[in-house]
Design an enzyme around this catalytic site. Sequence first.
Site, PDB file in Angstrom:
ATOM      1  N   GLY A  26      38.969  33.926  22.339  1.00  0.00           N
ATOM      2  CA  GLY A  26      39.242  34.128  23.916  1.00  0.00           C
ATOM      3  C   GLY A  26      39.525  35.335  24.599  1.00  0.00           C
ATOM      4  O   GLY A  26      40.473  36.103  23.955  1.00  0.00           O
ATOM      5  N   GLY A  28      40.401  35.901  27.777  1.00  0.00           N
ATOM      6  CA  GLY A  28      41.339  35.823  28.876  1.00  0.00           C
ATOM      7  C   GLY A  28      42.369  36.549  28.888  1.00  0.00           C
ATOM      8  O   GLY A  28      42.574  37.464  28.147  1.00  0.00           O
ATOM      9  N   PHE A  29      43.414  36.107  29.807  1.00  0.00           N
ATOM     10  CA  PHE A  29      44.672  36.986  30.007  1.00  0.00           C
ATOM     11  C   PHE A  29      45.252  36.866  28.676  1.00  0.00           C
ATOM     12  O   PHE A  29      45.869  38.025  28.041  1.00  0.00           O
ATOM     13  CB  PHE A  29      45.558  36.457  30.847  1.00  0.00           C
ATOM     14  CG  PHE A  29      45.268  36.625  32.372  1.00  0.00           C
ATOM     15  CD1 PHE A  29      45.550  37.878  32.722  1.00  0.00           C
ATOM     16  CD2 PHE A  29      44.638  35.528  33.286  1.00  0.00           C
ATOM     17  CE1 PHE A  29      44.943  38.220  34.318  1.00  0.00           C
ATOM     18  CE2 PHE A  29      44.343  36.018  34.437  1.00  0.00           C
ATOM     19  CZ  PHE A  29      44.537  37.130  34.867  1.00  0.00           C
ATOM     20  N   GLU A 184      45.824  29.662  48.823  1.00  0.00           N
ATOM     21  CA  GLU A 184      45.290  30.875  48.887  1.00  0.00           C
ATOM     22  C   GLU A 184      43.619  30.744  49.433  1.00  0.00           C
ATOM     23  O   GLU A 184      43.062  31.458  50.031  1.00  0.00           O
ATOM     24  CB  GLU A 184      45.187  31.689  47.716  1.00  0.00           C
ATOM     25  CG  GLU A 184      46.698  32.103  47.266  1.00  0.00           C
ATOM     26  CD  GLU A 184      46.538  33.385  46.130  1.00  0.00           C
ATOM     27  OE1 GLU A 184      46.070  33.066  45.374  1.00  0.00           O
ATOM     28  OE2 GLU A 184      47.422  34.512  46.390  1.00  0.00           O
ATOM     29  N   ASP A 314      46.952  28.968  28.469  1.00  0.00           N
ATOM     30  CA  ASP A 314      47.069  27.758  28.812  1.00  0.00           C
ATOM     31  C   ASP A 314      46.864  26.499  27.854  1.00  0.00           C
ATOM     32  O   ASP A 314      47.072  25.256  28.193  1.00  0.00           O
ATOM     33  CB  ASP A 314      45.512  27.617  29.738  1.00  0.00           C
ATOM     34  CG  ASP A 314      45.617  28.239  31.267  1.00  0.00           C
ATOM     35  OD1 ASP A 314      46.888  28.778  31.482  1.00  0.00           O
ATOM     36  OD2 ASP A 314      44.959  28.096  31.941  1.00  0.00           O
TER      37      ASP A 314
HETATM   38  C1  LIG Z   1      41.042  29.682  40.462  1.00  0.00           C
HETATM   39  C2  LIG Z   1      42.194  29.935  39.737  1.00  0.00           C
HETATM   40  C3  LIG Z   1      43.378  30.487  40.313  1.00  0.00           C
HETATM   41  C4  LIG Z   1      44.576  31.140  39.565  1.00  0.00           C
HETATM   42  N1  LIG Z   1      45.507  31.669  40.152  1.00  0.00           N
HETATM   43  C5  LIG Z   1      46.630  32.095  39.499  1.00  0.00           C
HETATM   44  C6  LIG Z   1      47.699  32.889  40.076  1.00  0.00           C
HETATM   45  O1  LIG Z   1      47.431  33.132  41.363  1.00  0.00           O
HETATM   46  N2  LIG Z   1      48.612  33.116  39.503  1.00  0.00           N
HETATM   47  C7  LIG Z   1      48.822  33.092  38.174  1.00  0.00           C
HETATM   48  O2  LIG Z   1      49.689  33.402  37.490  1.00  0.00           O
HETATM   49  N3  LIG Z   1      47.833  32.174  37.574  1.00  0.00           N
HETATM   50  C8  LIG Z   1      46.630  31.667  38.090  1.00  0.00           C
HETATM   51  N4  LIG Z   1      45.860  31.067  37.325  1.00  0.00           N
HETATM   52  C9  LIG Z   1      45.727  30.641  36.149  1.00  0.00           C
HETATM   53  C10 LIG Z   1      45.487  31.715  35.229  1.00  0.00           C
HETATM   54  O3  LIG Z   1      44.502  32.429  35.360  1.00  0.00           O
HETATM   55  C11 LIG Z   1      45.702  31.140  33.728  1.00  0.00           C
HETATM   56  O4  LIG Z   1      46.925  30.419  33.573  1.00  0.00           O
HETATM   57  C12 LIG Z   1      45.187  32.084  32.755  1.00  0.00           C
HETATM   58  O5  LIG Z   1      44.044  32.518  33.048  1.00  0.00           O
HETATM   59  C13 LIG Z   1      45.396  31.233  31.267  1.00  0.00           C
HETATM   60  O6  LIG Z   1      45.067  32.364  30.500  1.00  0.00           O
HETATM   61  P1  LIG Z   1      44.195  32.223  29.093  1.00  0.00           P
HETATM   62  O7  LIG Z   1      44.050  33.671  28.298  1.00  0.00           O
HETATM   63  O8  LIG Z   1      45.182  31.011  28.466  1.00  0.00           O
HETATM   64  O9  LIG Z   1      42.798  31.438  29.367  1.00  0.00           O
HETATM   65  P2  LIG Z   1      41.619  32.050  30.296  1.00  0.00           P
HETATM   66  O10 LIG Z   1      42.116  33.118  31.039  1.00  0.00           O
HETATM   67  O11 LIG Z   1      40.950  30.786  30.996  1.00  0.00           O
HETATM   68  O12 LIG Z   1      40.532  32.543  29.266  1.00  0.00           O
HETATM   69  C14 LIG Z   1      39.932  31.742  28.161  1.00  0.00           C
HETATM   70  C15 LIG Z   1      38.793  32.388  27.566  1.00  0.00           C
HETATM   71  O13 LIG Z   1      38.328  32.017  26.325  1.00  0.00           O
HETATM   72  C16 LIG Z   1      36.893  31.578  26.571  1.00  0.00           C
HETATM   73  N5  LIG Z   1      36.492  30.413  26.024  1.00  0.00           N
HETATM   74  C17 LIG Z   1      36.747  29.249  26.428  1.00  0.00           C
HETATM   75  N6  LIG Z   1      36.164  28.370  25.540  1.00  0.00           N
HETATM   76  C18 LIG Z   1      35.576  29.004  24.510  1.00  0.00           C
HETATM   77  C19 LIG Z   1      34.640  28.710  23.569  1.00  0.00           C
HETATM   78  N7  LIG Z   1      34.691  27.467  23.155  1.00  0.00           N
HETATM   79  N8  LIG Z   1      34.259  29.435  22.836  1.00  0.00           N
HETATM   80  C20 LIG Z   1      34.338  31.070  23.230  1.00  0.00           C
HETATM   81  N9  LIG Z   1      35.076  31.306  24.401  1.00  0.00           N
HETATM   82  C21 LIG Z   1      35.764  30.284  25.077  1.00  0.00           C
HETATM   83  C22 LIG Z   1      36.755  31.661  28.133  1.00  0.00           C
HETATM   84  O14 LIG Z   1      35.403  32.067  28.333  1.00  0.00           O
HETATM   85  C23 LIG Z   1      37.537  32.737  28.624  1.00  0.00           C
HETATM   86  O15 LIG Z   1      37.370  33.991  28.452  1.00  0.00           O
HETATM   87  C24 LIG Z   1      44.638  30.594  37.959  1.00  0.00           C
HETATM   88  C25 LIG Z   1      43.494  29.960  37.425  1.00  0.00           C
HETATM   89  C26 LIG Z   1      42.220  29.811  38.331  1.00  0.00           C
HETATM   90  C27 LIG Z   1      41.108  29.112  37.550  1.00  0.00           C
END
Ligand SMILES: Cc1cc2nc3c(=O)[nH]c(=O)nc-3n(C[C@H](O)[C@H](O)[C@H](O)COP(=O)(O)OP(=O)(O)OC[C@H]3O[C@@H](n4cnc5c(N)ncnc54)[C@H](O)[C@@H]3O)c2cc1C
Length: 437
Positions: A26, A28-29, A184, A314
Amino acid sequence: MYRGERTVSDRQKNPSQSRPRVIVAGGGFAGLAAVKQLARQPVDVLWIDQKNYHVFQPLLYQVATGLLDPETIAIPLRFCTRKWPNVRVVLGEITDIDLTGRTVTAAADSFAYDYLLLAIGSTTNFFGNGELASRAWDMKGLTMSLRLRAEILESLERAAMETPRGQIPALAFAIVGGGPTGVELAAALSHLVRHEIPKDYPELDTKRIPISLLQAGDALLPSLPPAIQAYAQARLEAQGVNVRLKSRVQHFDGRTVTLDNGECLAAPLLIWTAGVHAAPLIAKLRVSQGPGNRIEVNRNLQIPVHPEVYVLGDLTFHKDALWPQNAPFARQSGTFAARAVLNAALGTGPHPNFRYRDLGTMVALGPMNAVVYLPWMGRLSARGFSGWVIWLVFHIGALVGFRNRFAALLDWGSGLMNRRPAAGLIVSYDKEPASKK
Ligand SMILES: Cc1cc2nc3c(=O)[nH]c(=O)nc-3n(C[C@H](O)[C@H](O)[C@H](O)COP(=O)(O)OP(=O)(O)OC[C@H]3O[C@@H](n4cnc5c(N)ncnc54)[C@H](O)[C@@H]3O)c2cc1C
């Protein structure tokens, strides 16, 4: 995984490798924060994502409403890793994780690991309502936000064609979810429809296009103090948003929303921001799961029966800790897990338990207006222009890369100076509601 090794069988042919192999699943963040910590360390890192970029999700609503160009909030993973020789990027969807055999399958290949940092995030949760899943829009990703932007602009074009002068356009927008994302989005959409669009569509009376924000609970922004909730609601209402509390959506036939009290609301365009659940792959894993299929972990973010697997962002669930699904938690979990892996791999002693630090909440309410609540600064709260300055400084700092920060300043600056909005083009996307992504 050492460089050049691709498959399990390749590794078996070459058992001499000694550096710990870490897979970060992943980009993401959480994944980005983890890889940053592991960069230039004596471990071999394989970073897998189904997209070739990291996206700053909190600003997706600005892409959907044309305030920011999509490339301003995204950065290619390979650009991040240019100076990180121990990190290899693989573009591909992860289709299987064998926790016992310690392999991850992606892009039709199987990759072995000593440590797995699982950070594949979440997808939109329609709570089992197939009707909503197939007809409502969401913003969980750059592609979906761009499709939504095209749909908003196309619906305005159609209304301009079909509405005789002086009449109310047969158009209405509804947003479901009164959390930060819904609020927002409502503010940005109202600015677009009430202030930007009229400049280009003089034939359309956009002031009379209904924009509703539907919130199941009895207040917007439930995690914030009542004074901030009240301010945000008043501000939205002043911008022409119809805020409806205690309004849970039950049905949506593509034109009309039905609430749980039986009331109906015309809204051909319904945008869903009301919840997420773990990425679909997680449901297949034989591990203990909590609400929304999040994986149950111990205080160190490990799966108890597979301590070599850390669950981040998440996906994380702990029954006694109220860890939120937000960007700060994702980043902190990624940093913590990467450090813990380095400690274990390099034998530098035990790592302290994970502790989440609540960095607060910031919600933009349109140009030059935001609410900010910072519990770690003596519960400091700010609203209006001062809130917006804090929001701006924080978001510019949080975007990844100089180019993106500069481009965001340019886009916001030109918007404030009443110039052309960042992005008003209807580009041809395969437009489908959320579930068909
Ligand atoms: C529209 C929106 C607005 C938001 N606003 C806020 C805010 O204002 N403030 C705040 O703090 N949080 C906000 N959030 C929440 C925040 O963005 C998430 O909590 C955060 O992105 C989680 O990070 P993560 O790394 O767990 O997952 P993500 O950032 O979702 O990253 C997951 C990554 O895994 C990859 N992935 C998924 N499945 C697979 C797979 N099977 N194979 C390969 N890769 C895969 C995806 O492509 C992605 O790049 C918002 C979320 C959204 C959707």
